[in-house]
Design an enzyme around this catalytic site. Structure first.
Site, PDB file in Angstrom:
ATOM      1  N   HIS A 189      -8.271   2.649  -4.034  1.00  0.00           N
ATOM      2  CA  HIS A 189      -8.803   2.850  -3.161  1.00  0.00           C
ATOM      3  C   HIS A 189      -9.966   3.990  -3.425  1.00  0.00           C
ATOM      4  O   HIS A 189      -9.706   4.947  -3.867  1.00  0.00           O
ATOM      5  CB  HIS A 189      -8.180   3.445  -1.778  1.00  0.00           C
ATOM      6  CG  HIS A 189      -7.155   2.336  -1.240  1.00  0.00           C
ATOM      7  ND1 HIS A 189      -6.769   2.072   0.146  1.00  0.00           N
ATOM      8  CD2 HIS A 189      -6.623   1.283  -1.938  1.00  0.00           C
ATOM      9  CE1 HIS A 189      -6.004   1.430   0.334  1.00  0.00           C
ATOM     10  NE2 HIS A 189      -5.527   1.065  -0.930  1.00  0.00           N
ATOM     11  N   GLU A 232       0.634  -1.074  -0.002  1.00  0.00           N
ATOM     12  CA  GLU A 232      -0.111   0.001  -0.002  1.00  0.00           C
ATOM     13  C   GLU A 232       0.910   1.352   0.059  1.00  0.00           C
ATOM     14  O   GLU A 232       1.841   1.183   0.842  1.00  0.00           O
ATOM     15  CB  GLU A 232      -0.953   0.398   1.254  1.00  0.00           C
ATOM     16  CG  GLU A 232      -1.619   1.336   1.379  1.00  0.00           C
ATOM     17  CD  GLU A 232      -2.420   1.521   2.582  1.00  0.00           C
ATOM     18  OE1 GLU A 232      -3.396   0.810   2.927  1.00  0.00           O
ATOM     19  OE2 GLU A 232      -1.962   2.134   3.332  1.00  0.00           O
ATOM     20  N   ALA A 234     -19.682   0.409   2.647  1.00  0.00           N
ATOM     21  CA  ALA A 234     -19.041  -0.150   1.370  1.00  0.00           C
ATOM     22  C   ALA A 234     -19.833  -0.923   0.464  1.00  0.00           C
ATOM     23  O   ALA A 234     -19.718  -0.981  -0.629  1.00  0.00           O
ATOM     24  CB  ALA A 234     -17.753  -0.991   1.908  1.00  0.00           C
ATOM     25  N   THR A 237      -3.874   4.805  -1.540  1.00  0.00           N
ATOM     26  CA  THR A 237      -4.969   5.071  -0.728  1.00  0.00           C
ATOM     27  C   THR A 237      -5.692   6.528  -1.281  1.00  0.00           C
ATOM     28  O   THR A 237      -5.156   7.032  -2.254  1.00  0.00           O
ATOM     29  CB  THR A 237      -4.288   5.772   0.725  1.00  0.00           C
ATOM     30  OG1 THR A 237      -3.570   6.598   0.441  1.00  0.00           O
ATOM     31  CG2 THR A 237      -3.766   4.296   1.157  1.00  0.00           C
ATOM     32  N   GLY A 296     -15.007   4.746   4.334  1.00  0.00           N
ATOM     33  CA  GLY A 296     -14.419   6.127   4.403  1.00  0.00           C
ATOM     34  C   GLY A 296     -14.815   6.103   6.109  1.00  0.00           C
ATOM     35  O   GLY A 296     -15.861   5.853   6.578  1.00  0.00           O
ATOM     36  N   LYS A 313     -21.087  -7.600   2.620  1.00  0.00           N
ATOM     37  CA  LYS A 313     -19.917  -6.787   1.374  1.00  0.00           C
ATOM     38  C   LYS A 313     -19.389  -8.148   0.422  1.00  0.00           C
ATOM     39  O   LYS A 313     -19.259  -7.694  -0.598  1.00  0.00           O
ATOM     40  CB  LYS A 313     -18.762  -6.685   2.495  1.00  0.00           C
ATOM     41  CG  LYS A 313     -17.959  -5.536   1.473  1.00  0.00           C
ATOM     42  CD  LYS A 313     -17.392  -4.504   2.381  1.00  0.00           C
ATOM     43  CE  LYS A 313     -16.488  -4.796   3.623  1.00  0.00           C
ATOM     44  NZ  LYS A 313     -15.752  -3.685   4.146  1.00  0.00           N
ATOM     45  N   HIS A 339     -14.283  -3.611  13.546  1.00  0.00           N
ATOM     46  CA  HIS A 339     -13.894  -2.156  13.147  1.00  0.00           C
ATOM     47  C   HIS A 339     -14.251  -1.407  14.344  1.00  0.00           C
ATOM     48  O   HIS A 339     -15.199  -1.852  15.367  1.00  0.00           O
ATOM     49  CB  HIS A 339     -15.093  -2.023  12.231  1.00  0.00           C
ATOM     50  CG  HIS A 339     -14.997  -0.463  11.740  1.00  0.00           C
ATOM     51  ND1 HIS A 339     -15.850   0.343  12.175  1.00  0.00           N
ATOM     52  CD2 HIS A 339     -14.302   0.100  10.655  1.00  0.00           C
ATOM     53  CE1 HIS A 339     -15.316   1.701  11.587  1.00  0.00           C
ATOM     54  NE2 HIS A 339     -14.694   1.456  10.714  1.00  0.00           N
ATOM     55  N   GLN A 351       4.759   6.836  14.769  1.00  0.00           N
ATOM     56  CA  GLN A 351       3.913   5.533  14.114  1.00  0.00           C
ATOM     57  C   GLN A 351       3.057   5.118  15.309  1.00  0.00           C
ATOM     58  O   GLN A 351       1.993   4.705  15.364  1.00  0.00           O
ATOM     59  CB  GLN A 351       4.623   4.656  13.325  1.00  0.00           C
ATOM     60  CG  GLN A 351       4.758   4.888  12.003  1.00  0.00           C
ATOM     61  CD  GLN A 351       5.504   3.800  11.165  1.00  0.00           C
ATOM     62  OE1 GLN A 351       6.612   3.257  12.029  1.00  0.00           O
ATOM     63  NE2 GLN A 351       5.196   3.415  10.286  1.00  0.00           N
ATOM     64  N   GLU A 376     -20.082  -7.815  12.969  1.00  0.00           N
ATOM     65  CA  GLU A 376     -19.008  -7.674  11.974  1.00  0.00           C
ATOM     66  C   GLU A 376     -18.862  -8.516  11.226  1.00  0.00           C
ATOM     67  O   GLU A 376     -18.877  -8.219   9.955  1.00  0.00           O
ATOM     68  CB  GLU A 376     -17.896  -7.282  13.007  1.00  0.00           C
ATOM     69  CG  GLU A 376     -16.551  -6.975  12.323  1.00  0.00           C
ATOM     70  CD  GLU A 376     -16.554  -5.353  11.807  1.00  0.00           C
ATOM     71  OE1 GLU A 376     -17.550  -4.683  12.588  1.00  0.00           O
ATOM     72  OE2 GLU A 376     -15.478  -5.033  11.199  1.00  0.00           O
TER      73      GLU A 376
HETATM   74  P1  FAD Z   1     -18.058  -0.909   6.153  1.00  0.00           P
HETATM   75  O1  FAD Z   1     -17.671  -2.111   5.195  1.00  0.00           O
HETATM   76  O2  FAD Z   1     -19.233   0.137   5.703  1.00  0.00           O
HETATM   77  O3  FAD Z   1     -18.097  -1.014   7.606  1.00  0.00           O
HETATM   78  C1  FAD Z   1     -17.927   0.193   8.609  1.00  0.00           C
HETATM   79  C2  FAD Z   1     -18.615  -0.360   9.769  1.00  0.00           C
HETATM   80  O4  FAD Z   1     -20.049  -0.537   9.428  1.00  0.00           O
HETATM   81  C3  FAD Z   1     -18.408  -1.821  10.226  1.00  0.00           C
HETATM   82  O5  FAD Z   1     -18.574  -1.547  11.723  1.00  0.00           O
HETATM   83  C4  FAD Z   1     -19.411  -2.630   9.668  1.00  0.00           C
HETATM   84  O6  FAD Z   1     -19.680  -3.774  10.693  1.00  0.00           O
HETATM   85  C5  FAD Z   1     -20.664  -1.739   9.682  1.00  0.00           C
HETATM   86  N1  FAD Z   1     -21.487  -2.168   8.708  1.00  0.00           N
HETATM   87  C6  FAD Z   1     -21.212  -2.459   7.378  1.00  0.00           C
HETATM   88  N2  FAD Z   1     -22.194  -2.720   6.704  1.00  0.00           N
HETATM   89  C7  FAD Z   1     -23.233  -2.720   7.369  1.00  0.00           C
HETATM   90  C8  FAD Z   1     -24.889  -2.670   7.513  1.00  0.00           C
HETATM   91  N3  FAD Z   1     -25.250  -3.119   6.337  1.00  0.00           N
HETATM   92  N4  FAD Z   1     -25.542  -2.367   8.245  1.00  0.00           N
HETATM   93  C9  FAD Z   1     -25.150  -2.041   9.393  1.00  0.00           C
HETATM   94  N5  FAD Z   1     -23.610  -1.964   9.687  1.00  0.00           N
HETATM   95  C10 FAD Z   1     -22.803  -2.160   8.619  1.00  0.00           C
HETATM   96  N6  FAD Z   1     -10.002   5.330   4.428  1.00  0.00           N
HETATM   97  C11 FAD Z   1      -9.634   6.136   3.732  1.00  0.00           C
HETATM   98  O7  FAD Z   1     -10.206   7.307   3.826  1.00  0.00           O
HETATM   99  N7  FAD Z   1      -8.903   6.089   2.637  1.00  0.00           N
HETATM  100  C12 FAD Z   1      -8.246   4.914   2.297  1.00  0.00           C
HETATM  101  O8  FAD Z   1      -7.499   4.786   1.309  1.00  0.00           O
HETATM  102  C13 FAD Z   1      -8.347   3.763   3.095  1.00  0.00           C
HETATM  103  N8  FAD Z   1      -7.830   2.624   2.827  1.00  0.00           N
HETATM  104  C14 FAD Z   1      -7.998   1.785   3.754  1.00  0.00           C
HETATM  105  C15 FAD Z   1      -7.501   0.304   3.498  1.00  0.00           C
HETATM  106  C16 FAD Z   1      -7.548  -0.757   4.234  1.00  0.00           C
HETATM  107  C17 FAD Z   1      -7.020  -2.062   3.904  1.00  0.00           C
HETATM  108  C18 FAD Z   1      -8.485  -0.547   5.341  1.00  0.00           C
HETATM  109  C19 FAD Z   1      -8.791  -1.816   6.339  1.00  0.00           C
HETATM  110  C20 FAD Z   1      -9.131   0.646   5.557  1.00  0.00           C
HETATM  111  C21 FAD Z   1      -8.790   1.690   4.865  1.00  0.00           C
HETATM  112  N9  FAD Z   1      -9.462   2.985   5.085  1.00  0.00           N
HETATM  113  C22 FAD Z   1      -9.531   3.957   4.169  1.00  0.00           C
HETATM  114  C23 FAD Z   1     -10.388   3.280   6.480  1.00  0.00           C
HETATM  115  C24 FAD Z   1     -11.820   3.112   6.212  1.00  0.00           C
HETATM  116  O9  FAD Z   1     -12.303   3.858   5.524  1.00  0.00           O
HETATM  117  C25 FAD Z   1     -12.548   2.911   7.400  1.00  0.00           C
HETATM  118  O10 FAD Z   1     -11.879   1.963   8.608  1.00  0.00           O
HETATM  119  C26 FAD Z   1     -13.636   3.209   7.531  1.00  0.00           C
HETATM  120  O11 FAD Z   1     -14.252   3.675   8.995  1.00  0.00           O
HETATM  121  C27 FAD Z   1     -14.622   1.864   7.249  1.00  0.00           C
HETATM  122  O12 FAD Z   1     -14.528   1.415   5.898  1.00  0.00           O
HETATM  123  P2  FAD Z   1     -15.215   0.132   5.541  1.00  0.00           P
HETATM  124  O13 FAD Z   1     -15.287   0.170   4.074  1.00  0.00           O
HETATM  125  O14 FAD Z   1     -14.473  -0.935   6.197  1.00  0.00           O
HETATM  126  O15 FAD Z   1     -16.671  -0.005   5.885  1.00  0.00           O
END
Ligand code: FAD
Length: 286
Positions: free
Chosen positions: A78, A17, A124, A48, A109, A164, A148, A211, A157
């Site tokens: 991303h 990454e 997502a 990212t 996000g 997803k 998360h 960090q 979770e």
């Molecule tokens: P989701 O999959 O939507 O999940 C978020 C929360 O919502 C979880 O607790 C999940 O259990 C819950 N949830 C999901 N679906 C539902 C549903 N249908 N109903 C109710 N609850 C639900 N952030 C950035 O801004 N830029 C980046 O480039 C970036 N890169 C990343 C790369 C990796 C590998 C990781 C692990 C994270 C990254 N992030 C980045 C951070 C990420 O955007 C955050 O962790 C964000 O808060 C959650 O994103 P997600 O896609 O996991 O969310």
């Protein structure tokens, strides 16, 4: 090439990454980093996406294009959705398709009190379902071995993660962690829930004090005793922390590679020395 194809032959992947430089002037320096990273022969490099603002998303696309065209390595773009509406995502999808960028890490996000949520996408999985018919994309998703930070419980979770995957996430990249047992337990829970896509563990070598601070405040990953001891002893000794942090990450990676995992995703922090040393340590293993 779609990233999901890498895993059809059961080979372990190595991926990195990186983040786009914040200033235009720094875009040139990224070549130095990319040259080293690409020489290490990764299967893909993910780029990212800064939350909110078109300047950020432009840099992500430009850097992904550069990786593909100049370095011939497959990029993963991303893309977050909480702060964008459907029209903005449509425009983004068109730009990715025009640039031949097929692989998208679809993300919600982080919630930000000062940036308005547009309301079209809550998770997502909504982004994946919406974008899927818009092009020949391969979607990756994020996963969290230690849950998360907003998660109410582990069962929900995993249920949400399955949603997803059902929406179309073909590969899951994990949040960083320092305790491999957390990942192994998470992997088992996913298999019980019949989440059968590749789960790629994300590892970040911790090599400096800032960090460590960020880890403690932001990511929620547990510090095992062995890791905590390194921080306590070498937290203020730059050179010693570098050596000990690298060794710790390398031992984590080797343990993951000799176990039932699909590869390693390395959070490089754009540091080619770190990536180079890790790759040197596993070149005959992966
Ligand atoms: P989701 O999959 O939507 O999940 C978020 C929360 O919502 C979880 O607790 C999940 O259990 C819950 N949830 C999901 N679906 C539902 C549903 N249908 N109903 C109710 N609850 C639900 N952030 C950035 O801004 N830029 C980046 O480039 C970036 N890169 C990343 C790369 C990796 C590998 C990781 C692990 C994270 C990254 N992030 C980045 C951070 C990420 O955007 C955050 O962790 C964000 O808060 C959650 O994103 P997600 O896609 O996991 O969310």
């Amino acid at each position: 090439m779609k990233i999901s194809e890498i895993y059809t032959n059961h080979k372990k992947s190595l991926s990195f990454e990186i983040f786009p430089p914040k200033k235009d002037s720094e875009l040139e320096n990224i070549d130095e980093t990319l040259a080293v990273l690409c020489r290490l022969n990764p299967n893909y490099i993910s780029v990212t996406f800064g939350a909110g603002g078109s300047a950020n998303c432009n840099r992500t696309i430009e850097l992904a294009k550069k990786i593909k065209r100049e370095y011939h390595v497959e990029p993963v773009v991303h893309l977050t959705c909480l702060h964008y509406d459907r029209a903005e995502i449509d425009e983004f999808a068109d730009r990715l398709a025009d640039a031949g960028l097929q692989n998208i890490l679809a993300l919600r996000g982080d919630k930000k009190p000062d940036v308005m949520e547009k309301g079209d996408f809550k998770h997502a999985s909504d982004l994946i379902s919406y974008m899927k018919p818009k092009g020949d994309f391969c979607f990756l998703g994020a996963c969290y071995p230690e849950c998360h930070p907003e998660s109410d419980n582990r069962i929900n979770e995993i249920k949400h993660l399955k949603m997803k995957v059902n929406a179309g996430a073909e590969v899951l990249l994990s949040q960083l962690f320092f305790d491999n047992e957390q990942f192994f337990r998470f992997q088992e829970d996913c298999r019980i829930a019949e989440i059968n896509v590749p789960l790629i563990p994300g590892i970040m070598p911790v090599i400096n004090a800032s960090q460590i601070k960020r880890m403690i405040t932001m990511c929620g990953a547990a510090f095992p005793v062995r890791f905590q001891k390194i921080i306590d002893k070498y937290g203020n000794n730059r050179a010693a922390l570098f050596d000990a942090g690298m060794s710790y990450a390398l031992s984590q990676i080797i343990d993951l590679l000799v176990s039932d995992t699909c590869g390693i995703h390395l959070y490089t922090m754009n540091n080619p020395i770190v990536a180079g040393k890790i790759c040197e340590g596993i070149c005959n293993i992966i």
